[in-house]
Design a protein around this motif. Structure first.
Motif, PDB file in Angstrom:
ATOM      1  N   PHE A 150       0.844  -1.193   0.000  1.00  0.00           N
ATOM      2  CA  PHE A 150       0.000   0.000   0.000  1.00  0.00           C
ATOM      3  C   PHE A 150       0.880   1.243   0.000  1.00  0.00           C
ATOM      4  O   PHE A 150       1.557   1.550   0.979  1.00  0.00           O
ATOM      5  N   LEU A 151       0.881   1.974  -1.105  1.00  0.00           N
ATOM      6  CA  LEU A 151       1.666   3.198  -1.242  1.00  0.00           C
ATOM      7  C   LEU A 151       0.789   4.383  -0.857  1.00  0.00           C
ATOM      8  O   LEU A 151      -0.339   4.509  -1.328  1.00  0.00           O
ATOM      9  N   SER A 152       1.304   5.260   0.020  1.00  0.00           N
ATOM     10  CA  SER A 152       0.510   6.401   0.475  1.00  0.00           C
ATOM     11  C   SER A 152       1.418   7.552   0.877  1.00  0.00           C
ATOM     12  O   SER A 152       2.626   7.377   1.089  1.00  0.00           O
ATOM     13  N   GLU A 153       0.827   8.737   0.970  1.00  0.00           N
ATOM     14  CA  GLU A 153       1.521   9.953   1.420  1.00  0.00           C
ATOM     15  C   GLU A 153       2.796  10.241   0.631  1.00  0.00           C
ATOM     16  O   GLU A 153       3.847  10.518   1.208  1.00  0.00           O
ATOM     17  N   GLY A 162       3.483   0.423   2.659  1.00  0.00           N
ATOM     18  CA  GLY A 162       3.104  -0.443   3.755  1.00  0.00           C
ATOM     19  C   GLY A 162       3.504   0.228   5.058  1.00  0.00           C
ATOM     20  O   GLY A 162       3.159   1.361   5.325  1.00  0.00           O
ATOM     21  N   GLY A 163       4.288  -0.450   5.873  1.00  0.00           N
ATOM     22  CA  GLY A 163       4.802   0.134   7.105  1.00  0.00           C
ATOM     23  C   GLY A 163       6.199   0.682   6.966  1.00  0.00           C
ATOM     24  O   GLY A 163       6.840   1.013   7.975  1.00  0.00           O
ATOM     25  N   SER A 164       6.690   0.818   5.730  1.00  0.00           N
ATOM     26  CA  SER A 164       8.051   1.276   5.477  1.00  0.00           C
ATOM     27  C   SER A 164       8.052   2.687   4.905  1.00  0.00           C
ATOM     28  O   SER A 164       7.023   3.224   4.512  1.00  0.00           O
ATOM     29  N   VAL A 165       9.244   3.263   4.847  1.00  0.00           N
ATOM     30  CA  VAL A 165       9.480   4.483   4.088  1.00  0.00           C
ATOM     31  C   VAL A 165      10.347   4.090   2.894  1.00  0.00           C
ATOM     32  O   VAL A 165      11.310   3.323   3.048  1.00  0.00           O
ATOM     33  N   ALA A 166      10.007   4.576   1.706  1.00  0.00           N
ATOM     34  CA  ALA A 166      10.733   4.166   0.505  1.00  0.00           C
ATOM     35  C   ALA A 166      10.984   5.368  -0.396  1.00  0.00           C
ATOM     36  O   ALA A 166      10.318   6.400  -0.288  1.00  0.00           O
ATOM     37  N   GLU A 225      14.397   1.151   0.543  1.00  0.00           N
ATOM     38  CA  GLU A 225      13.252   0.967   1.427  1.00  0.00           C
ATOM     39  C   GLU A 225      13.762   0.783   2.840  1.00  0.00           C
ATOM     40  O   GLU A 225      14.639  -0.050   3.095  1.00  0.00           O
ATOM     41  N   ALA A 226      13.248   1.573   3.761  1.00  0.00           N
ATOM     42  CA  ALA A 226      13.636   1.493   5.173  1.00  0.00           C
ATOM     43  C   ALA A 226      12.457   0.927   5.946  1.00  0.00           C
ATOM     44  O   ALA A 226      11.410   1.568   6.055  1.00  0.00           O
ATOM     45  N   GLY A 238       8.072   0.610  14.534  1.00  0.00           N
ATOM     46  CA  GLY A 238       7.389  -0.409  15.296  1.00  0.00           C
ATOM     47  C   GLY A 238       6.074  -0.818  14.678  1.00  0.00           C
ATOM     48  O   GLY A 238       5.807  -0.569  13.499  1.00  0.00           O
ATOM     49  N   PRO A 239       5.194  -1.468  15.468  1.00  0.00           N
ATOM     50  CA  PRO A 239       3.904  -1.953  14.957  1.00  0.00           C
ATOM     51  C   PRO A 239       3.068  -0.808  14.398  1.00  0.00           C
ATOM     52  O   PRO A 239       3.204   0.340  14.808  1.00  0.00           O
ATOM     53  N   LEU A 240       2.204  -1.152  13.462  1.00  0.00           N
ATOM     54  CA  LEU A 240       1.400  -0.128  12.786  1.00  0.00           C
ATOM     55  C   LEU A 240       0.220   0.320  13.641  1.00  0.00           C
ATOM     56  O   LEU A 240      -0.921  -0.081  13.427  1.00  0.00           O
ATOM     57  N   PHE A 241       0.496   1.154  14.638  1.00  0.00           N
ATOM     58  CA  PHE A 241      -0.555   1.767  15.436  1.00  0.00           C
ATOM     59  C   PHE A 241      -0.618   3.235  15.072  1.00  0.00           C
ATOM     60  O   PHE A 241       0.275   4.003  15.405  1.00  0.00           O
ATOM     61  N   GLY A 242      -1.666   3.635  14.378  1.00  0.00           N
ATOM     62  CA  GLY A 242      -1.806   5.038  14.010  1.00  0.00           C
ATOM     63  C   GLY A 242      -1.017   5.377  12.770  1.00  0.00           C
ATOM     64  O   GLY A 242      -0.144   4.641  12.320  1.00  0.00           O
TER      65      GLY A 242
END
Length: 395
Positions: free
Chosen positions: A117-120, A133-137, A149-150, A155-159
């Motif tokens: 999921f690519l966003s922002e 997803g939960g990474s920065v790329a 991709e970092a 941590g866990p995807l909270f918020g």
């Protein structure tokens, strides 16, 4: 990785900057493009080079994002860079990514395709920085090639995680009161402020602002060096939904026990300049701040009457300049050029106001029903989006 100290205990007096020459002007403030949500690192939502629709707009083209009604990415933020509009496309049949659209013709192609999921996304110096997803790329803007991709940074995807913004070779992102600085070329973590949080923070409150090589994160009083993460100053109060423009930090003062009030803090002295006058009948409604020239725009609501006003205040004093009753619109975003404020409404009643007196210049109702909104303004084009990634290009 550097390990800066980050004391968060409030003090009676703000810590003053030392030996710094500060302008209080955010990075990319004078950019003719719309590279990120809010236009610049001060989140002013003001493009000084744009000249948007001055009368009832026509639709130059539309784009169908094909997202679903349960899509978790509620806000699609279009970007406009060098004559191309970019927008997230949700994964469908295992593929999503980023679409590139010709701003003149509306012709589109997929620049990045990914099952994640690519966003922002944001765009700086020929590179796309984005959440994946939960990474920065990072991706090459010319052909969509992934550069790095970092993963596992927060941590866990909270918020939600704030969009990655690149200034002077450092990519800044974060979640909650945690801030990260990454190397723009490699994605290596340079510094981290705060600890990972295992609770869900407010959805839109945690977007850092950057000016003069300093980073201020909402819900943190400490202000940090962009290159090292070291604390360089301290705000006089906790501020949410903040922006910075023309030497002032403006946002919601979270330290007050009564209903939230807008506060302005001098960027050079880190002292309060003004607080919006108390009004028992009214509350500040707008969470996305907007400032243009010497004017600060926000929404105020009279709860018992269920009425909403656009209010313009003097940026330096907080004095009210004008107000306009918004009969059918409650804008989620307010973008400005030199003469008009363009109000993008989640519920499909967009309008433009004259910045001099607040008079309504035009109204527009797109054909859609997906809650959520995004906005971008560059050249003569105003682009708005809905909650599933559909775009309307208005001229």
């Amino acid at each position: 990785m550097r390990d800066p100290t980050t004391p968060e205990q409030p003090s009676d007096q703000p810590q003053a900057w030392s030996e710094l020459e500060l302008s209080g002007t955010p990075a990319y403030h004078d950019d003719p493009n719309w590279r990120m949500n809010g236009h610049d690192t001060g989140r002013t939502f003001h493009n000084p080079h744009a000249d948007g629709p001055d009368s009832e707009p026509t639709v130059r083209w539309t784009f169908e994002g094909e997202g679903g009604p349960v899509d978790s990415h509620r806000y699609y933020q279009p970007l406009i860079v060098n004559g191309t509009v970019y927008v997230t496309v949700v994964p469908r049949d295992g593929a999503g990514g980023l679409a590139a659209i010709d701003a003149e013709t509306g012709e589109s192609e997929m620049l990045i395709e990914t099952s994640k999921f690519l966003s922002e996304p944001t765009i700086f110096d020929g590179t796309i920085y984005t959440l994946l997803g939960g990474s920065v790329a990072a991706f090459d803007l010319s052909d969509g090639t992934q550069l790095w991709e970092a993963d596992g940074l927060l941590g866990p995807l909270f918020g939600p995680i704030s969009e990655p913004v690149c200034v002077d070779g450092v990519v800044v992102t974060g979640r909650g009161s945690v801030i990260l600085g990454l190397d723009a070329a490699t994605g290596e973590k340079l510094w981290q402020v705060g600890e990972r949080e295992n609770k869900t923070p407010q959805a839109a409150a945690y977007k850092p602002v950057i000016a003069d090589g300093m980073v201020a994160q909402p819900h943190r009083r400490s202000v940090h060096d962009l290159q090292t993460g070291e604390q360089r100053g301290e705000l006089p109060c906790l501020i949410a939904y903040q922006s910075i423009n023309d030497g002032l930090v403006i946002g919601w003062d979270l330290s007050r026990e009564e209903r939230l009030q807008t506060v302005a803090v001098d960027w050079n002295t880190l002292e309060r300049v003004w607080t919006k006058p108390k009004n028992k009948r009214r509350r500040t409604l707008s969470k996305m701040t907007t400032s243009v020239g010497n004017t600060y725009l926000s929404l105020e609501e009279i709860e018992e009457e269920n009425t909403v006003f656009m209010v313009a205040r003097d940026l330096k004093t907080g004095e009210k300049l004008w107000e306009t009753l918004l009969e059918e619109s409650v804008p989620a975003y307010i973008a400005t050029d030199g003469t008009r404020a363009y109000c993008a409404d989640s519920f499909y009643h967009d309008l433009a106001l004259d910045l001099k007196d607040g008079s309504v210049q035009w109204e527009f109702t797109p054909d859609g029903d997906a809650v959520g909104i995004g906005v971008a303004l560059a050249d003569d084009l105003l682009v708005i989006s809905d909650g599933v990634g559909n775009l309307w290009a208005l001229e």
